[in-house]
Design a protein around this motif. Sequence first.
Motif: not given
Length: 343
Positions: A158-163, A200-201, A213-214, A261-265
């Motif tokens: 829903s939030h385009d987040r990485v967990f 991983v990154t 998406g993220q 490394a990715t800028g993703a949240e």
Amino acid sequence: MKIGVLTGGGDAPGLNSAIRAVVKKSEKYGYEVIGIRHGWAGLLNLDTVKLEYENIKDIIHRGGTILKTSRTNPKKVPNGINIACQNFKKLGLDALIAIGGDDTLSVAAALSEAGLNVIGIPKTIDHDVPETEFTIGFDTAVNMAMRLIENLKDTAESHDRVFVVEIMGRHAGWIALYSGLAAGADLILIPEEPFSIKEVTEFVKKKISKEGGQSVLIVVAEGALIKDYEGPITKSTKVDQFGHVYLGGIGEFLAKEISKATGAETRACVPAHTIRGGPPTALDRLISTRLGLAAVDLVKEGKFGYMVALKAGEIVPVPLSKVTGKTKTVSKELYEEAKVFFD
Ligand code: F6P
């Protein structure tokens, strides 16, 4: 005949089911059962409680252990093995059933070598005891972890987040692998397969660019190893009496590296002990019950120095000496099988 029963090491859902079965079967044979409290500490301190089925029959659904537990290691206590042997006699025990993981079972093996009548029952959410396809608590922990990962997937999407979800598993990645696969995780990192931060990154970057998406969900076992780093990430350097450090922090560490490394949240989630409590699954209740019953049968047969194990659906005795000092880890082949989903 008087049987002692104890639970050692980390608690696990299904322990109470096993205790209940030990007491029920013992009473059928006319045996008396003494609960030894707080694991091996209770044998060293003579901390015991009489167990009667009438009083404990309603514990099959309860997580934890009514006998309480500890990580006390008699081998590390001055004269510990001798004291344990003397107290076995003082309590008038004919046999002792020790329910635990590799640590508890290693003490059981030492006491058996010292001449005590000991039977082991395998328990650990980590699932890393060899010579058995079942350890008490693993199935419940996997199911709990699977649900938590699924929950995180919803919010991540829903939030385009990485967990990054950090799941218990000290030397073996069984819980992370099984729960991650069952929940449809994007990547699963386990102690058996050291990884580099770059791998991983790069994985996250590729995933984000491919899917637009993220939302990426990574499961990492707390004991997972990073290539070129010495040992797992820990919360403190202190070790317990079995030589284990307090693990934790790899989820947070990875989340920061991914974000950088990715800028993703990127967020980390650490369910920790939440997967180790709560009502056991039906499988944990049933197999724990069968193991408890079988342990008392071994006492009746006078067959000591064994662990009751699940093999191909049957409960079978395995010599304690074959179990201790080894860890059942995820095989390369099994991890390769899982890797088909990591793209
Ligand atoms: O019992 C196994 C386990 O849950 C491991 O997965 C974990 O590393 C460890 O116990 C945590 O132990 P404690 O609860 O003593 O911190």
